[in-house]
Design an enzyme around this catalytic site. Structure first.
Site, PDB file in Angstrom:
ATOM      1  N   GLY A  42       0.826  -1.202   0.000  1.00  0.00           N
ATOM      2  CA  GLY A  42       0.000   0.000   0.000  1.00  0.00           C
ATOM      3  C   GLY A  42       0.855   1.244   0.000  1.00  0.00           C
ATOM      4  N   PRO A 101       2.520   4.828   0.990  1.00  0.00           N
ATOM      5  CA  PRO A 101       3.079   5.246   2.275  1.00  0.00           C
ATOM      6  C   PRO A 101       2.002   5.880   3.151  1.00  0.00           C
ATOM      7  CG  PRO A 101       4.454   6.032   0.459  1.00  0.00           C
ATOM      8  CD  PRO A 101       3.244   5.416  -0.155  1.00  0.00           C
ATOM      9  N   GLY A 102       2.041   5.551   4.428  1.00  0.00           N
ATOM     10  CA  GLY A 102       1.125   6.188   5.372  1.00  0.00           C
ATOM     11  C   GLY A 102      -0.278   5.612   5.396  1.00  0.00           C
ATOM     12  N   GLY A 152      -1.045   2.870   6.812  1.00  0.00           N
ATOM     13  CA  GLY A 152      -1.246   2.119   8.040  1.00  0.00           C
ATOM     14  C   GLY A 152      -0.752   0.681   7.976  1.00  0.00           C
ATOM     15  N   HIS A 182      -2.006  32.958 -14.404  1.00  0.00           N
ATOM     16  CA  HIS A 182      -1.588  31.552 -14.521  1.00  0.00           C
ATOM     17  C   HIS A 182      -2.596  30.634 -13.821  1.00  0.00           C
ATOM     18  CE1 HIS A 182       1.665  28.361 -14.507  1.00  0.00           C
ATOM     19  NE2 HIS A 182       0.829  27.880 -13.609  1.00  0.00           N
ATOM     20  N   GLU A 183      -2.897  30.953 -12.565  1.00  0.00           N
ATOM     21  CA  GLU A 183      -3.823  30.101 -11.809  1.00  0.00           C
ATOM     22  C   GLU A 183      -5.238  30.175 -12.387  1.00  0.00           C
ATOM     23  OE1 GLU A 183      -2.710  27.932  -9.838  1.00  0.00           O
ATOM     24  OE2 GLU A 183      -0.686  28.780  -9.754  1.00  0.00           O
ATOM     25  N   HIS A 232      -5.487  27.682 -15.184  1.00  0.00           N
ATOM     26  CA  HIS A 232      -5.730  26.305 -14.725  1.00  0.00           C
ATOM     27  C   HIS A 232      -7.203  26.127 -14.362  1.00  0.00           C
ATOM     28  CE1 HIS A 232      -1.664  24.885 -14.584  1.00  0.00           C
ATOM     29  NE2 HIS A 232      -1.250  25.730 -13.655  1.00  0.00           N
TER      30      HIS A 232
HETATM   31  P1  ADP Z   1       2.756   2.885   6.640  1.00  0.00           P
HETATM   32  O1  ADP Z   1       3.522   1.881   7.402  1.00  0.00           O
HETATM   33  O2  ADP Z   1       1.732   2.280   5.720  1.00  0.00           O
HETATM   34  O3  ADP Z   1       3.612   3.877   5.914  1.00  0.00           O
HETATM   35  P2  ADP Z   1       1.930   3.665   9.250  1.00  0.00           P
HETATM   36  O4  ADP Z   1       1.314   2.423   9.722  1.00  0.00           O
HETATM   37  O5  ADP Z   1       3.296   3.948   9.735  1.00  0.00           O
HETATM   38  O6  ADP Z   1       1.905   3.745   7.665  1.00  0.00           O
HETATM   39  O7  ADP Z   1       0.957   4.863   9.600  1.00  0.00           O
HETATM   40  C1  ADP Z   1       1.431   6.112   9.967  1.00  0.00           C
HETATM   41  C2  ADP Z   1       0.448   6.801  10.878  1.00  0.00           C
HETATM   42  O8  ADP Z   1      -0.718   7.153  10.168  1.00  0.00           O
HETATM   43  C3  ADP Z   1      -0.034   5.930  12.000  1.00  0.00           C
HETATM   44  O9  ADP Z   1       0.793   6.050  13.106  1.00  0.00           O
HETATM   45  C4  ADP Z   1      -1.409   6.452  12.286  1.00  0.00           C
HETATM   46  O10 ADP Z   1      -1.353   7.522  13.178  1.00  0.00           O
HETATM   47  C5  ADP Z   1      -1.862   6.986  10.957  1.00  0.00           C
HETATM   48  N1  ADP Z   1      -2.757   6.044  10.269  1.00  0.00           N
HETATM   49  C6  ADP Z   1      -2.522   5.480   9.059  1.00  0.00           C
HETATM   50  N2  ADP Z   1      -3.558   4.702   8.684  1.00  0.00           N
HETATM   51  C7  ADP Z   1      -4.465   4.766   9.667  1.00  0.00           C
HETATM   52  C8  ADP Z   1      -5.757   4.176   9.877  1.00  0.00           C
HETATM   53  N3  ADP Z   1      -6.313   3.357   8.968  1.00  0.00           N
HETATM   54  N4  ADP Z   1      -6.415   4.474  11.012  1.00  0.00           N
HETATM   55  C9  ADP Z   1      -5.860   5.289  11.919  1.00  0.00           C
HETATM   56  N5  ADP Z   1      -4.669   5.865  11.792  1.00  0.00           N
HETATM   57  C10 ADP Z   1      -3.962   5.635  10.684  1.00  0.00           C
HETATM   58 ZN    ZN Z   2       0.642  25.994 -12.848  1.00  0.00          ZN
END
Ligand code: ADP
Ligand code: ZN
Ligand code: MG
Length: 640
Positions: free
Chosen positions: A225, A227-228, A230, A447-448, A451
């Site tokens: 998945g 980044p970020g 979860g 410019h904006e 767009h």
């Molecule tokens: P990844 O490993 O996919 O990059 P992480 O698990 O490290 O992402 O998530 C980073 C932060 O984002 C977590 O500590 C949490 O605070 C938040 N987060 C991400 N997804 C969720 C989710 N589904 N529910 C709640 N918090 C989430």
């Molecule tokens: Zn532009």
């Protein structure tokens, strides 16, 4: 319950784990010296046990015996302890390797005189004697051993978590660690992923049930998945739900080490996990070690290959009842070595998508606990305005909102704070200090406006949410487009319109000022690469046809490195021609729109110069006044 004795088994390790090694090198040496000092003083106390008696020369003792002053002599090793008739004790040293009588006679004592003295021979015995004999050899050896022990401890130092497992750098979370515990409840959304993982939780909780029926338990689960989203959190949650030990290590930690160490860390890690099984080993960012082997990309990192091989060997070596599950996370599944994905390894793959509108709301809710909100806060609207945000983005949005409120000395977070936080997370902080000159302001506004206007006119472009000429991050101004709905796929028509929207700024600058600034360089990059992707990746060009010329990662499509130039030069130049054609058509389309709706363009730009920010409502009233129908409003905005 399997969990119970489990806890006891790991107790000791946990203590070792919790205590960070704080000894500096200096410290450990001084501790060694302290211990040496204690040992030597102990030694000397024992050795000097009987020195409260007076020491005299052997000749004096012989003289005293001759004078009849001595009643008794006790021989203890080489020591002579003489009891005088006045009850005092005096000691002397006997000659080494000769008996008492020999010594005395050699000093000229007559046998008669000697007979008058009672002589006791006490064998050289007792603990202290042996200690005294042995200590001179033992103490330095002990000292050296101690020093070596402290030094090696020191070397392992930083990464050492559990005493006997010095090599592995894994961070261990034990099942009874409630502070770090994460459960599925803490992860909002991701329903499919949670469902898949619930099965794993079930197995870890009741392995017997599965093993008895002959089920083969998955060894490896790959979380994929953006980044970020979860991934790391979900892996932790599986451990938390099933109450098992969790060993986390990141792929890059394997890589940063010396040759051979990576593989041995893997070995240690698996050994450790098997000892406390059931357990989860989690390799975060596995693409750092798990990239396709033998491509020679990045100088053919031998160490990485060895580490990867060791992971594979360990996974193959699992007995089916070993109850250790390997989880891994990556946001680049396309670059992974196919050997990792073979059945029996990471054959379970769980994809975690970016959250949709409802999930985003759930995530926002989770992260809003302990945050005081003003009455006007409607998280649903925030969720609405944040398509493409990951869980991590939403988390930082909440945080930024709180920071904004606190900076303005308010005790509650208002909706307005959250709305501003969206832009901050998306585009970086506002750069109010970066003042535009009058001319720059005019150029940026046009410019904006370009767009925005084009995206309002083209049917497949996203509607405009906000236009701003306050610089943020690297952009002088920005136009915020938000799709009508979350989407997983994009069509060719959308791509073509998107390219035209991207070119809008460039087209307007050229038309209005008969000149081009450096401003649109990023627009051009983005749109050109989108056009190229359409041709080479998505088969969206009629001329080139259904040929995917690039893997999603740019290589490694068929499990081996794909040469960048597998296609002929003719094809390459055809691709270039197609990209140029797409760009050209988009340019013409943009130019047409701007010319037809010149009055709308002027109106938007003028208003922008005045107020610097135009929100959706105002923007739509401007274009309606110029005969452009705005796109259908999102239903959510009606409801609020
Ligand atoms: P990844 O490993 O996919 O990059 P992480 O698990 O490290 O992402 O998530 C980073 C932060 O984002 C977590 O500590 C949490 O605070 C938040 N987060 C991400 N997804 C969720 C989710 N589904 N529910 C709640 N918090 C989430
Ligand atoms: Zn532009
Ligand atoms: Mg992660």
């Amino acid at each position: 319950m399997a969990g119970n004795n489990q806890k006891q088994k790991v107790e000791g390790q946990k203590k070792g784990n919790k205590k960070p090694s704080k000894f500096g090198l200096i410290n450990s040496i001084s501790i060694a010296i302290l211990i040496l000092f204690l040992i030597t003083s102990f030694y000397s106390i024992i050795a000097d046990q009987n020195t409260n008696t007076k020491n005299i020369a052997l000749s004096d003792l012989v003289h005293d015996i001759g004078m009849g002053k001595v009643t008794e002599v006790t021989v203890k090793g080489d020591d002579l302890i003489a009891l005088y008739s006045d009850k005092t004790l005096k000691t002397a040293k006997k000659e080494v390797d000769s008996s008492v009588t020999e010594t005395f006679t050699r000093y000229g004592l007559t046998p008669e005189k000697l007979n008058a003295v009672k002589i006791n021979i006490e064998g050289p015995s007792g603990f202290s004697f042996w200690l005294i004999q042995v200590a001179p050899f033992i103490v330095p050896i002990l000292f050296l051993a101690l020093l070596v022990w402290f030094m090696t401890r020191q070397v392992k130092g930083a990464g050492m978590q559990a005493f006997s497992f010095g090599q592995s750098k894994a961070r261990i979370t034990m099942p009874d660690d409630t502070k770090e515990k994460v459960t599925f409840k803490d992860v909002a959304g991701a329903k499919e992923a949670k469902q898949e993982l619930a099965e794993i939780v079930d197995f870890l909780k009741n392995p017997k049930k599965f093993l008895e029926i002959g089920a083969v338990i998955p060894k490896g689960i790959l979380l994929m998945g953006a980044p970020g989203t979860g991934k790391t959190m979900l892996a932790r949650a599986v451990a938390g739900e099933s109450n098992v030990a969790f060993f986390a290590i990141s792929g890059s930690e394997f890589v940063e080490m010396f040759v051979g160490v990576g593989a041995s860390r893997v070995r240690d890690l698996f050994k450790m996990a098997k000892q406390v099984a059931p357990a989860i080993i989690f390799v975060d960012e596995i693409d750092a070690v798990g990239r396709v082997r033998g491509t020679g990309v990045g100088g053919g990192n031998d160490e990485r290959e060895q580490t990867l091989n060791q992971i594979l060997v360990e996974m193959d070596g699992f007995e089916p009842n070993e109850k250790v599950i390997v989880m891994a996370a990556t946001n680049r599944p396309d670059v992974l070595d196919p050997a990792l994905l073979r059945p029996g390894r990471f054959d379970r793959r769980v994809t975690i998508d970016l959250p949709d509108r409802n999930d985003r709301e759930e995530i926002l809710k989770i992260h809003s606990t302990k945050k005081p909100f003003a009455e006007d806060v409607v998280l649903r609207v925030i969720a609405e305005r944040t398509p493409g945000f990951s869980g991590a983005d939403l988390y930082s949005l909440m945080n930024e909102g709180a920071i904004l409120a606190a900076r303005e000395n308010r005790t509650k977070i208002a909706q307005y704070d959250l709305v501003r936080a969206i832009e901050k997370v998306m585009l970086g902080p506002e750069r109010k200090s970066h003042l535009l000159s009058k001319k720059e302001k005019e150029i940026t506004a046009y410019h904006e406006a370009g767009h925005a206007l084009i995206s309002s006119v083209l049917p497949f472009a996203d509607p405009v949410h906000k236009i701003s000429i306050i610089s943020r991050g690297r952009a002088a101004g920005y136009t915020l487009h938000l799709p009508l709905e979350d989407r997983k796929m994009q069509s060719k028509k959308e791509f073509l319109d998107d390219i035209a929207v991207s070119l809008g700024g460039y087209v307007v600058e050229k038309m209005m000022f008969n000149d081009v600034t450096t401003g649109p360089s990023n627009d051009l990059q983005v749109s050109t690469s989108l056009a190229r992707d359409m041709v080479t990746k998505y088969g969206m060009s009629e001329k080139i046809g259904v040929l995917a010329l690039e893997g999603s990662g740019g290589r490694a499509m068929f499990g081996k490195g794909v040469d960048e130039n597998v296609f002929s030069e003719k094809l390459a130049s055809d691709v270039d021609a197609e990209v140029a054609r797409i760009m050209d058509e988009a340019y013409k389309k943009a130019e047409d729109i701007v010319t037809t709706h010149k009055s709308a363009l002027d109106a938007i730009a003028k208003r922008l110069i005045e107020v610097e920010n135009i929100e959706r409502e105002e923007y739509e009233s401007i274009i309606i006044a110029h005969g452009i129908q705005p796109k259908k409003k999102l239903d959510i905005e009606h409801s609020v």
